[in-house]
Design an enzyme around this catalytic site. Sequence first.
Site, mmCIF file in Angstrom:
data_model
loop_
_atom_site.group_PDB
_atom_site.id
_atom_site.type_symbol
_atom_site.label_atom_id
_atom_site.label_comp_id
_atom_site.label_asym_id
_atom_site.label_seq_id
_atom_site.Cartn_x
_atom_site.Cartn_y
_atom_site.Cartn_z
ATOM 1 N N GLY A 71 -0.765 -6.289 9.318
ATOM 2 C CA GLY A 71 -1.696 -5.390 9.995
ATOM 3 C C GLY A 71 -3.148 -5.796 9.829
ATOM 4 O O GLY A 71 -3.944 -5.705 10.766
ATOM 5 N N THR A 72 -3.507 -6.238 8.642
ATOM 6 C CA THR A 72 -4.893 -6.619 8.394
ATOM 7 C C THR A 72 -5.294 -7.788 9.289
ATOM 8 O O THR A 72 -6.352 -7.766 9.930
ATOM 9 C CB THR A 72 -5.073 -6.986 6.905
ATOM 10 N N ASN A 151 -3.452 6.765 8.705
ATOM 11 C CA ASN A 151 -2.622 6.585 7.525
ATOM 12 C C ASN A 151 -2.876 7.634 6.445
ATOM 13 O O ASN A 151 -1.993 7.920 5.648
ATOM 14 C CB ASN A 151 -2.828 5.183 6.946
ATOM 15 N N GLN A 180 0.894 2.536 11.519
ATOM 16 C CA GLN A 180 1.594 3.738 11.038
ATOM 17 C C GLN A 180 2.529 4.330 12.083
ATOM 18 O O GLN A 180 3.522 4.957 11.731
ATOM 19 C CB GLN A 180 0.580 4.814 10.607
ATOM 20 N N SER A 200 2.615 -3.973 11.600
ATOM 21 C CA SER A 200 2.970 -4.658 10.366
ATOM 22 C C SER A 200 4.404 -4.299 9.982
ATOM 23 O O SER A 200 4.790 -3.132 10.034
ATOM 24 C CB SER A 200 2.014 -4.203 9.258
ATOM 25 N N HIS A 202 6.060 -4.336 7.075
ATOM 26 C CA HIS A 202 6.429 -3.677 5.805
ATOM 27 C C HIS A 202 6.262 -2.163 5.821
ATOM 28 O O HIS A 202 6.696 -1.477 4.895
ATOM 29 C CB HIS A 202 5.699 -4.309 4.616
ATOM 30 N N CYS A 326 -11.161 3.897 -6.963
ATOM 31 C CA CYS A 326 -12.056 3.771 -8.108
ATOM 32 C C CYS A 326 -12.891 2.518 -7.908
ATOM 33 O O CYS A 326 -12.405 1.405 -8.068
ATOM 34 C CB CYS A 326 -11.256 3.696 -9.403
HETATM 35 C C1 LIG Z 1 -1.085 -0.627 5.998
HETATM 36 C C2 LIG Z 1 -2.050 -0.526 7.123
HETATM 37 C C3 LIG Z 1 -2.772 -1.643 7.570
HETATM 38 C C4 LIG Z 1 -2.682 -2.983 6.868
HETATM 39 O O1 LIG Z 1 -1.472 -3.628 7.130
HETATM 40 P P1 LIG Z 1 -1.011 -4.822 6.130
HETATM 41 O O2 LIG Z 1 0.172 -5.407 6.802
HETATM 42 O O3 LIG Z 1 -0.683 -4.169 4.830
HETATM 43 O O4 LIG Z 1 -2.155 -5.780 6.045
HETATM 44 C C5 LIG Z 1 -3.612 -1.506 8.644
HETATM 45 N N1 LIG Z 1 -3.746 -0.320 9.274
HETATM 46 C C6 LIG Z 1 -3.077 0.781 8.888
HETATM 47 C C7 LIG Z 1 -3.259 2.065 9.632
HETATM 48 C C8 LIG Z 1 -2.219 0.717 7.785
HETATM 49 O O5 LIG Z 1 -1.579 1.820 7.402
#
Ligand SMILES: *Cc1c(COP(=O)(O)O)cnc(C)c1O
Length: 387
Positions: A71-72, A151, A180, A200, A202, A326
């Site tokens: 996702g990133t 999220n 999400q 993403s 995972h 934090c």
């Molecule tokens: C988890 C998440 C990401 C990042 O995805 P990764 O695969 O962990 O880099 C981006 N956007 C949202 C809304 C997420 O929940």
Amino acid sequence: MPMVYLDHSATTPLDPEVLQAMMPYLTEEFGNASSVYGLGQRARQAIDEARDEVAAFYGVEAREVIFTSGGTEGDNFALRGVAYRNADRGRHVITSTIEHDAVLRTVESLERDGFEVTRLRVDRLGLVDPDALQAALRPDTVLVSIMHANNEVGTIEPIADLVAVTHEHSDAYFHTDAVQSTGKIATRMDELGVDLLSMSAHKLHGPKGVGCLVVRSGVRIEPLMLGGGHERNRRAGTENVAGIVGLAKAVSIAHRDMAENVGHLTSLRDRLLEGVRDRIPATEITGHPTKRLPHHASFLFQGVEGESLLLQLDMDGIAASSGSACTSGSLEPSHVILALGYPRERALGSLRLSVGKDNVDTDVDLVLERLPDMVARLRAMAPISAA
Ligand SMILES: *Cc1c(COP(=O)(O)O)cnc(C)c1O
């Protein structure tokens, strides 16, 4: 003590069916998909089939799917790739204040490179207003990026309306972060109307480190990764064959089981939302009451730090999240809760419980049994004012 995992918005366990589909490509089928011999061509075929499955799921053409590392990367790629490639048409980008850091940090980098960014504010429930978007659109706007579902508070944005406004009043492209929402609610791109979508694996019981950016034909975008001609010259790098196969399997399982899963998730979520609210005084549900992800429950407890609550829950074997971070020794509330308009002290009292298909009623019962005492004890210690 068995763990009760209620943090599925952070990540999800790998589905055994997904692992099974991946196994050959982690063992004997180790070929490079660019090689001409059989071993390589079997890897190529596995990627082609995965791409077809993902394309069918989103209602797009296979060539519109670009596999990424998650996702990133998808968010970075969409924003930077579109902004830089279309800078000749304009240098204005619109997003919202509640996006994931993968979007917010990226637009900050665009600002340092001379782009102008408008961050649309949301209401108390986390909704972006299509009229506010319309007012923010300019002749030099090249991209609008608004997430499909949040999220931290679970709110589902009115994407089809936001897209309609964008396309009616500008030439800007529309990107949505569907990390999400994918597998939880309808995400067909031909229905949403978006030009780019990132996801993403995972977050839907697939492997970590793989995702995709779907880019509709005709969208002008510049690659971030340069090298070989992979992914039609849009994303260089030897393909993560096992990851891509796992992603496609996770998507097809989510599609196959969606109706059944959503019913189950919604019933667990609603028991959490109502049970917590009814048992704990001075509690507020954050996010939208109905336009909300089916697996997502989030709260603010007055006079409690969410971080302390997480430690207490962990001692009882319950995994949850608060959204606070934090940074340099002090506790910073979530930017999303602040963007909803809550003051800092209140925002620190946030808790997110996100359920998954393997959770059962007794997991919710455990939370409803333990949480009220934990909150009461922390309030008695009064780490922050209950005012
Ligand atoms: C988890 C998440 C990401 C990042 O995805 P990764 O695969 O962990 O880099 C981006 N956007 C949202 C809304 C997420 O929940």
